[in-house]
Write a protein that holds these residues in place. Structure first.
Motif, PDB file in Angstrom:
ATOM      1  N   ARG A  88       6.996  36.146  11.767  1.00 14.82           N
ATOM      2  CA  ARG A  88       6.739  35.452  10.505  1.00 14.82           C
ATOM      3  C   ARG A  88       5.243  35.225  10.303  1.00 14.82           C
ATOM      4  NH1 ARG A  88      11.268  30.652   9.679  1.00 14.82           N
ATOM      5  NH2 ARG A  88      13.086  32.029   9.458  1.00 14.82           N
ATOM      6  N   ARG A  89       4.532  34.939  11.372  1.00 17.70           N
ATOM      7  CA  ARG A  89       3.085  34.734  11.249  1.00 17.70           C
ATOM      8  C   ARG A  89       2.398  36.024  10.804  1.00 17.70           C
ATOM      9  NH1 ARG A  89      -1.201  33.434  16.157  1.00 17.70           N
ATOM     10  NH2 ARG A  89      -3.066  33.942  14.935  1.00 17.70           N
ATOM     11  N   VAL A  90       2.855  37.154  11.338  1.00 18.72           N
ATOM     12  CA  VAL A  90       2.258  38.440  10.961  1.00 18.72           C
ATOM     13  C   VAL A  90       2.434  38.697   9.475  1.00 18.72           C
ATOM     14  CG1 VAL A  90       2.442  40.939  11.239  1.00 18.72           C
ATOM     15  CG2 VAL A  90       2.483  39.471  13.250  1.00 18.72           C
ATOM     16  N   VAL A  91       3.667  38.554   8.953  1.00 17.98           N
ATOM     17  CA  VAL A  91       3.881  38.851   7.537  1.00 17.98           C
ATOM     18  C   VAL A  91       3.237  37.799   6.638  1.00 17.98           C
ATOM     19  CG1 VAL A  91       5.991  40.145   7.995  1.00 17.98           C
ATOM     20  CG2 VAL A  91       6.141  37.709   7.488  1.00 17.98           C
ATOM     21  N   ALA A  92       3.002  36.586   7.161  1.00 15.37           N
ATOM     22  CA  ALA A  92       2.328  35.562   6.366  1.00 15.37           C
ATOM     23  C   ALA A  92       0.833  35.839   6.257  1.00 15.37           C
ATOM     24  CB  ALA A  92       2.557  34.183   6.991  1.00 15.37           C
ATOM     25  N   LEU A 122      -0.599  38.843   6.803  1.00 17.53           N
ATOM     26  CA  LEU A 122      -0.854  40.212   6.349  1.00 17.53           C
ATOM     27  C   LEU A 122       0.154  40.572   5.262  1.00 17.53           C
ATOM     28  CD1 LEU A 122      -1.192  41.722   9.920  1.00 17.53           C
ATOM     29  CD2 LEU A 122      -3.084  41.328   8.346  1.00 17.53           C
ATOM     30  N   PRO A 123      -0.166  40.327   4.019  1.00 16.95           N
ATOM     31  CA  PRO A 123       0.801  40.551   2.935  1.00 16.95           C
ATOM     32  C   PRO A 123       1.148  42.014   2.697  1.00 16.95           C
ATOM     33  CG  PRO A 123      -1.355  39.993   2.048  1.00 16.95           C
ATOM     34  CD  PRO A 123      -1.443  39.770   3.523  1.00 16.95           C
ATOM     35  N   ASP A 124       0.472  42.941   3.363  1.00 17.93           N
ATOM     36  CA  ASP A 124       0.776  44.360   3.183  1.00 17.93           C
ATOM     37  C   ASP A 124       1.485  44.939   4.401  1.00 17.93           C
ATOM     38  OD1 ASP A 124      -1.359  44.269   4.923  1.00 17.93           O
ATOM     39  OD2 ASP A 124      -2.509  45.869   3.943  1.00 17.93           O
ATOM     40  N   VAL A 125       2.268  44.116   5.107  1.00 16.75           N
ATOM     41  CA  VAL A 125       2.998  44.563   6.295  1.00 16.75           C
ATOM     42  C   VAL A 125       4.489  44.647   5.996  1.00 16.75           C
ATOM     43  CG1 VAL A 125       3.789  43.852   8.584  1.00 16.75           C
ATOM     44  CG2 VAL A 125       1.368  43.872   8.059  1.00 16.75           C
ATOM     45  N   ALA A 126       5.109  45.756   6.425  1.00 10.50           N
ATOM     46  CA  ALA A 126       6.549  45.965   6.312  1.00 10.50           C
ATOM     47  C   ALA A 126       7.155  45.991   7.703  1.00 10.50           C
ATOM     48  CB  ALA A 126       6.831  47.277   5.582  1.00 10.50           C
ATOM     49  N   HIS A 165      10.024  35.933   4.026  1.00 11.57           N
ATOM     50  CA  HIS A 165       8.809  35.225   4.415  1.00 11.57           C
ATOM     51  C   HIS A 165       7.541  35.981   4.061  1.00 11.57           C
ATOM     52  CE1 HIS A 165      10.427  31.699   6.596  1.00 11.57           C
ATOM     53  NE2 HIS A 165      11.513  32.448   6.598  1.00 11.57           N
ATOM     54  N   GLY A 166       7.634  36.941   3.146  1.00 12.28           N
ATOM     55  CA  GLY A 166       6.419  37.553   2.611  1.00 12.28           C
ATOM     56  C   GLY A 166       6.189  38.991   2.972  1.00 12.28           C
ATOM     57  N   GLY A 167       7.113  39.643   3.675  1.00 12.38           N
ATOM     58  CA  GLY A 167       6.931  41.046   4.012  1.00 12.38           C
ATOM     59  C   GLY A 167       6.866  41.922   2.777  1.00 12.38           C
TER      60      GLY A 167
END
Length: 385
Positions: free
Chosen positions: A202-206, A208-212, A226-228
């Motif tokens: 969750r921290r990664v996708v929060a 880095l908004p361009d992460v899938a 959570h923003g992926g």
């Protein structure tokens, strides 16, 4: 399910022009990973505006082209699965075809587009735990890619999502000037390898908004909520989990025999093997499903290794999680969306005790349904603004 409540939300999905960015084509979608050993067919349960397909494996390009020529016009990615045979190194982070005349990343990416891909995935090798030089080599090579239609594939060992390596992963990803797609590697379910993994993802996708997140299970929906950027769920268990090249799966419940489907239980939000369901419901009315595929029928009916049962079980799975994707998309990004997902996970956990009680199993019985650790985390982790 094929007609979405969000018509016209994306531009055309098949564009050969490398200057067309990948992000608007894929944002908010959950794609189905189809193993390229099967001849592709159009999946009715996939939502037009929120779904799509990833053909995965050695014949991925061929299967993608077949899917396009059969009339499929939706979002499509080609994953050649370089990570199955190649481990990324500082000198060779990508696996190319070895032909000196055509041995370039750009040629590999353009070939995917020519075969019908909406955007192009880099042929990145598996990145082992703490392999900093290999990860940075992917970053440096990615900085040289001038195509806007590129997604940098990051097939990482799950150790990169532990506290030891997380900050380094985020720092390197921030320097990659293209959307990133994580694929998580480890024996068994990568999300269960450490208690910190769900929160760290969750921290990664929060940050880095361009992460899938690709080639996974319901973790795709947690990342999306959570923003992926987008996500992908495997059609079968082999497409939902990945192991490092050279390793063999440590556990095969069928002992190398016929492969039975895995069935998504809507009320429990978990995948369960068809043989296990047939055993659990042998003397009890089975759990039923109201999706468009099942129409109220029992979920114990897929206990058959044949292609027809596999196909129908997969369509049930797709129909079920596609409904949840629509639910997520219908809520405002941020706290509202995250809260809905948390509450849905919590409601599913409450159903475990009820289903075990209905089957006459004690709360501690190993023969019944056990709450998966990731589901417990999704229902209890704090929601951040």
């Amino acid at each position: 399910m094929a007609n979405s409540p969000f018509p016209g939300r994306t531009p055309a999905l098949r564009v050969l022009d490398a200057s067309v960015p990948a992000t608007p084509l894929l944002q908010g979608r959950v794609l189905l990973h189809e193993n390229a050993r099967f001849v592709p067919q159009m999946r009715t349960p996939l939502d037009d505006d929120l779904g799509g397909v990833v053909t995965t494996g050695e014949k991925a390009g061929e299967r993608a082209y077949q899917l396009r020529t059969s009339g499929y016009t939706g979002a499509l990615l080609i994953d050649t699965a370089a990570y199955k045979t190649h481990t990324a190194t500082a000198d060779e982070p990508f696996l190319l075809d070895g032909n000196e005349l055509f041995d370039t990343v750009d040629t590999s990416l353009q070939l995917q587009k020519a075969r019908g891909a909406s955007a192009a995935l880099t042929p990145t090798g598996y990145i082992p735990p703490g392999a900093s030089r290999a990860l940075k080599a992917v970053m440096r090579q990615s900085e040289r890619i001038e195509r806007a239609d590129t997604i940098v594939n990051l097939p990482i060992d799950i150790a990169w999502l532990t506290d030891e390596f997380l900050s380094q992963l985020i720092a390197v990803c921030k320097r990659i000037p293209h959307p990133k797609a994580l694929t998580l590697f480890r024996q068994f379910d990568p999300m269960e390898q450490a208690k910190s993994v769900p929160a760290n993802l969750r921290r990664v996708v929060a940050e880095l908004p361009d992460v899938a997140l690709l080639r996974t299970d319901l973790a795709a929906l947690d990342a999306l909520a959570h923003g992926g950027l987008f996500a992908g769920i495997g059609a079968d268990s082999a497409s939902r989990h990945s192991i490092p090249p050279g390793e063999r799966a440590l556990f095969n419940p069928n002992g190398g025999g016929p492969q039975y489907p895995s069935v998504l239980m809507p009320s429990l939000m978990c995948f369960k093997g068809a043989q296990s369901l047939a055993r659990l419901y042998a003397n009890h009315p089975p759990a039923t499903c109201s999706c468009d595929v099942c129409d109220g029928r029992g979920l114990d009916r897929f206990n058959d290794p044949g292609g027809e049962a596999r196909r129908e079980s997969e369509d049930h799975n797709i129909s079920t999680w596609s409904t949840w994707v629509i639910e997520i998309a219908s809520r405002k990004p941020g706290v509202e969306r995250k809260s809905w997902w948390r509450d849905k996970c919590a409601a599913a956990i409450a159903h475990y005790a009820l289903e075990n009680q209905r089957l006459g199993l004690s709360a501690n019985s190993k023969a019944g349904f056990a709450v998966p650790d990731p589901l417990e985390a999704w229902a209890t982790l704090p929601i951040t603004p």
